[in-house]
Design a protein around this motif. Structure first.
Motif, mmCIF file in Angstrom:
data_model
loop_
_atom_site.group_PDB
_atom_site.id
_atom_site.type_symbol
_atom_site.label_atom_id
_atom_site.label_comp_id
_atom_site.label_asym_id
_atom_site.label_seq_id
_atom_site.Cartn_x
_atom_site.Cartn_y
_atom_site.Cartn_z
ATOM 1 N N ILE A 179 -45.064 40.685 -12.399
ATOM 2 C CA ILE A 179 -44.264 39.949 -11.659
ATOM 3 C C ILE A 179 -43.862 41.562 -10.966
ATOM 4 O O ILE A 179 -43.147 42.406 -11.609
ATOM 5 N N ALA A 180 -43.369 40.870 -9.837
ATOM 6 C CA ALA A 180 -43.095 42.210 -8.725
ATOM 7 C C ALA A 180 -42.072 41.923 -8.260
ATOM 8 O O ALA A 180 -41.503 40.632 -7.072
ATOM 9 N N ASP A 181 -40.675 42.022 -8.474
ATOM 10 C CA ASP A 181 -38.773 41.933 -7.932
ATOM 11 C C ASP A 181 -38.840 42.705 -7.226
ATOM 12 O O ASP A 181 -37.970 44.137 -7.542
ATOM 13 N N GLU A 182 -38.384 42.051 -6.166
ATOM 14 C CA GLU A 182 -37.625 42.493 -4.892
ATOM 15 C C GLU A 182 -38.376 44.255 -4.774
ATOM 16 O O GLU A 182 -38.182 45.135 -4.068
ATOM 17 N N PRO A 183 -40.015 43.826 -4.657
ATOM 18 C CA PRO A 183 -40.818 45.194 -4.874
ATOM 19 C C PRO A 183 -40.726 46.206 -3.623
ATOM 20 O O PRO A 183 -40.478 47.581 -3.349
ATOM 21 N N THR A 184 -40.159 45.630 -2.456
ATOM 22 C CA THR A 184 -39.621 46.640 -1.399
ATOM 23 C C THR A 184 -38.104 46.890 -0.949
ATOM 24 O O THR A 184 -38.377 47.484 0.600
ATOM 25 N N THR A 185 -37.424 46.365 -1.555
ATOM 26 C CA THR A 185 -35.896 46.094 -1.122
ATOM 27 C C THR A 185 -35.568 48.017 -1.314
ATOM 28 O O THR A 185 -35.872 48.802 -1.825
ATOM 29 N N ALA A 186 -35.058 48.169 -0.044
ATOM 30 C CA ALA A 186 -34.645 49.887 0.580
ATOM 31 C C ALA A 186 -35.767 50.697 -0.061
ATOM 32 O O ALA A 186 -35.555 51.344 0.749
ATOM 33 N N LEU A 187 -36.860 49.989 0.558
ATOM 34 C CA LEU A 187 -37.993 50.942 1.140
ATOM 35 C C LEU A 187 -37.478 50.822 2.887
ATOM 36 O O LEU A 187 -37.617 49.838 3.435
ATOM 37 N N ASP A 188 -37.828 52.118 3.396
ATOM 38 C CA ASP A 188 -38.239 52.174 4.825
ATOM 39 C C ASP A 188 -40.282 51.750 5.420
ATOM 40 O O ASP A 188 -41.083 50.922 4.465
ATOM 41 N N VAL A 189 -40.275 51.243 6.257
ATOM 42 C CA VAL A 189 -40.877 50.581 6.673
ATOM 43 C C VAL A 189 -42.320 50.794 6.403
ATOM 44 O O VAL A 189 -43.286 50.382 5.783
ATOM 45 N N VAL A 190 -42.834 52.262 6.235
ATOM 46 C CA VAL A 190 -43.741 52.271 6.241
ATOM 47 C C VAL A 190 -44.160 52.322 4.371
ATOM 48 O O VAL A 190 -45.471 52.089 3.826
#
Length: 270
Positions: A179-190
Motif C-alpha cells: 500500500i503506497a499512500d501518496e508516495p510522491t507527495t512533496a518530492l521533486d520531479v526527479v
C-alpha cells in the motif's frame, strides 16, 4: 476473476468512529479486489477517505474505530484478527509506504538498525545475513554507498532517499501487497520518477500487487492498471485506467479530470 484468485478481496468495508453524539461514518460500502502484479489506483481529493481505507486494511485505526465488512488476504480474514497476528502480517505480507517516510522511521536509530530489525522480525536470518540483504536491497533501488547509508540517521537523508529506503524494505521482504499512500507527495520531479520506477520494479520482480493512493492523476495515468475514484467515503467509479481517462462516467470523476492543469501550451517553453 474469482475471489480465490485475488490476493486481496474487500467486501462491504465500512468504517465509523465513536463520538459523544454517536457513530460518525468515514467510509461506506467499499468493494474491490487486487490480483497478483496489479497496480490499482485510489484517487480523490483530500478528506475523501483514501488514507482511512488504507489504515483499515492494515488494521491501524484506533480503538474508537468500528470496522465492519470483510478484508481477505489470500483467503484469510484480517478484520478482527488479533494484534499479534496482524503485526506478523504487516511488513511481511502487506508492505506500507507512507506519505511521509520520516514518520515510519525512528529518528534515534540508524537506517541499518531499523532495516535489520524489520528483516529479522519477519525471518530467521542472522544479523549478518540481514545486514547483507539490507545492503543488497538498498543497492537495488539505486542508493549509492549503501554500506555507509546503513550508518546514517533518517534526518541525514532526503525525502526521495527515505522513500526509496521504505521501498527497499518492502522489496526485500517480498510482500504480496504494498500500500503506497501518496508516495510522491512533496518530492521533486526527479525523485518522483525514481520512486515510481522502483514501485514498478517491485511489481515486476516480486509480482507484488500495489494499491497506489494519490491525488496526482498524472501518476495514476503512468502507473495504474485500474482506478477507483473516492468521494466522501464512497467509491463512485471504478474502471480501467484507459476507460477512466477516455470515458469517465461519474460527474465527480469528470471534475477531477478537468481540474488538471493543462500544460500543453507550455511545451518547449520552460
Amino acid at each position: 476473476m474469482c475471489e480465490e484468485q485475488n490476493v486481496l478481496q474487500v467486501n462491504d468495508l465500512n468504517v465509523s468512529v465513536r463520538t459523544f453524539s454517536g457513530n460518525l461514518s468515514l467510509i461506506q460500502k467499499i468493494n474491490f479486489s487486487l490480483r497478483k502484479g496489479q497496480i490499482l489506483g485510489l484517487v480523490g481529493e483530500s478528506g475523501s477517505g483514501k488514507t482511512v481505507t488504507s489504515a483499515a486494511l492494515l488494521q491501524l485505526l484506533g480503538t474508537e474505530a468500528v470496522i465492519k465488512g470483510s478484508i481477505k488476504l489470500n483467503g484469510r480474514e484480517l478484520n478482527g484478527l488479533n494484534p499479534k497476528e496482524m503485526q506478523r502480517i504487516r511488513g511481511k505480507e502487506i508492505g506500507y509506504i507512507m506519505q511521509n517516510p520520516m514518520n515510519a522511521l525512528t529518528p534515534v536509530y540508524t537506517i541499518g538498525n531499523q532495516f535489520i530489525e524489520s528483516i529479522r522480525t519477519h525471518s530467521k536470518l542472522t544479523r549478518k545475513q540481514a545486514f547483507e540483504l539490507a545492503v543488497h536491497s538498498l543497492e537495488s533501488v539505486n542508493l549509492a554507498e549503501s554500506i555507509k547509508l546503513m550508518d546514517k540517521y533518517p534526518h541525514q537523508l532526503s525525502g526521495g532517499m527515505l522513500q526509496r529506503v521504505m521501498i527497499a524494505i518492502s522489496m526485500c521482504l517480498k510482500p504480496a501487497i504494498v500500500i503506497a499512500d501518496e508516495p510522491t507527495t512533496a518530492l521533486d520531479v526527479v525523485n518522483q520518477q525514481q520512486v515510481l520506477r522502483q514501485l514498478e520494479q517491485l511489481r515486476a520482480e516480486c509480482g507484488t500487487a500495489i494499491l497506489l493512493i494519490t491525488h496526482d492523476l498524472s501518476v495514476i495515468a503512468e502507473m495504474a492498471d485500474d482506478v477507483m475514484v473516492m468521494q466522501q467515503g464512497r467509491i463512485v467509479e471504478q474502471a480501467s485506467v484507459f476507460d477512466l481517462f477516455d470515458r469517465p462516467q461519474h460527474g465527480y470523476t469528470k471534475k477531477l479530470l478537468h481540474s488538471r492543469l493543462d500544460l500543453s501550451g507550455y511545451e518547449g517553453g520552460l
